[in-house]
Design an enzyme around this catalytic site. Structure first.
Site, PDB file in Angstrom:
ATOM      1  CG  ASN A 164      -2.087   0.885   1.127  1.00  0.00           C
ATOM      2  OD1 ASN A 164      -2.019   1.958   0.531  1.00  0.00           O
ATOM      3  ND2 ASN A 164      -3.193   0.464   1.716  1.00  0.00           N
ATOM      4  CD  GLN A 191     -12.515   2.332   2.270  1.00  0.00           C
ATOM      5  OE1 GLN A 191     -11.506   2.134   1.603  1.00  0.00           O
ATOM      6  NE2 GLN A 191     -12.627   3.314   3.138  1.00  0.00           N
ATOM      7  CG  HIS A 226      -9.385  -2.309  -9.683  1.00  0.00           C
ATOM      8  ND1 HIS A 226      -8.485  -2.384 -10.725  1.00  0.00           N
ATOM      9  CD2 HIS A 226      -9.590  -3.591  -9.306  1.00  0.00           C
ATOM     10  CE1 HIS A 226      -8.165  -3.655 -10.952  1.00  0.00           C
ATOM     11  NE2 HIS A 226      -8.826  -4.406 -10.089  1.00  0.00           N
ATOM     12  CG  HIS A 246      -8.307  -1.463   2.451  1.00  0.00           C
ATOM     13  ND1 HIS A 246      -7.321  -0.530   2.328  1.00  0.00           N
ATOM     14  CD2 HIS A 246      -9.344  -1.027   1.689  1.00  0.00           C
ATOM     15  CE1 HIS A 246      -7.737   0.445   1.539  1.00  0.00           C
ATOM     16  NE2 HIS A 246      -8.971   0.155   1.135  1.00  0.00           N
TER      17      HIS A 246
END
Length: 189
Positions: A62, A118, A129, A133
């Site tokens: 990330n 989300q 896309h 997480h």
């Protein structure tokens, strides 16, 4: 017996892709990953940021992690919303998340995982896309356990501003992310 129950007993489903008829092993190597291209919505991802892949999904480090080990798992096909994934993509995405989460939880000596999606702009999704997480969690990492969702939301907003303004990455360099991905690749050898 369900497929997932059978697979957990056999102990190898997570490293295979379910096609509806048979389990097909996938081979992972940093050489193969380096030759492949990856997109995250409209953004091209440097293959050095990717540390695990299957035929249908990939995992990447990330840009703005909330906690150590905060990574993303995405379908290879650019899909904006979770409901638009095929059955095979959905299965592979969650099996990949399960495998990646397990390895990172152990690697970071965490005691739990937060896995979250989300799904859509009103849910806080900033890159169109689908992505999961994965956040390795430790006791006391947030004063209130659910504060992690506020932290995620804040990082997503910061990222959206950075991407919208096309500013240079300031939080982590490609080299930092590539080094982290290389460490994580070793977990899947």
């Amino acid at each position: 017996m369900s497929l997932s129950t059978l697979a957990s007993r056999i102990g190898f489903l997570i490293s295979h892709t379910f096609t509806g008829r048979a389990l097909i092993p996938t081979r992972f190597s940093s050489t193969k990953m380096a030759l492949e291209s990856y997109n995250f919505g409209p953004y091209k991802i440097d293959s050095r940021e990717v540390f695990y892949n299957t035929n249908l999904s990939y995992a990447l480090v990330n840009l703005r992690p909330v906690v150590p080990g905060h990574v993303l798992v995405c379908p290879r096909r650019e899909v904006k919303r979770f409901v638009d994934l095929t059955v095979d993509e959905t299965s592979d995405l969650w099996l990949t998340a399960q495998k990646v989460g397990s390895r990172l939880e152990s690697y970071h000596k965490a005691t739990s995982l937060t896995l979250t999606i989300q799904d859509g702009p009103q849910a806080g999704q900033t890159v169109p896309h689908v992505h999961i997480h994965i956040l390795p969690r430790k006791g006391g990492d947030f004063e209130n356990n659910d504060d992690i969702y506020d932290a995620l939301d804040e990082k997503e907003k910061e990222l959206k501003q950075k991407l919208d303004l096309d500013k240079e990455r300031k939080d982590r360099s490609l080299e930092e992310m590539a080094q982290e991905a290389e460490e994580y690749r070793k977990l899947f050898l």
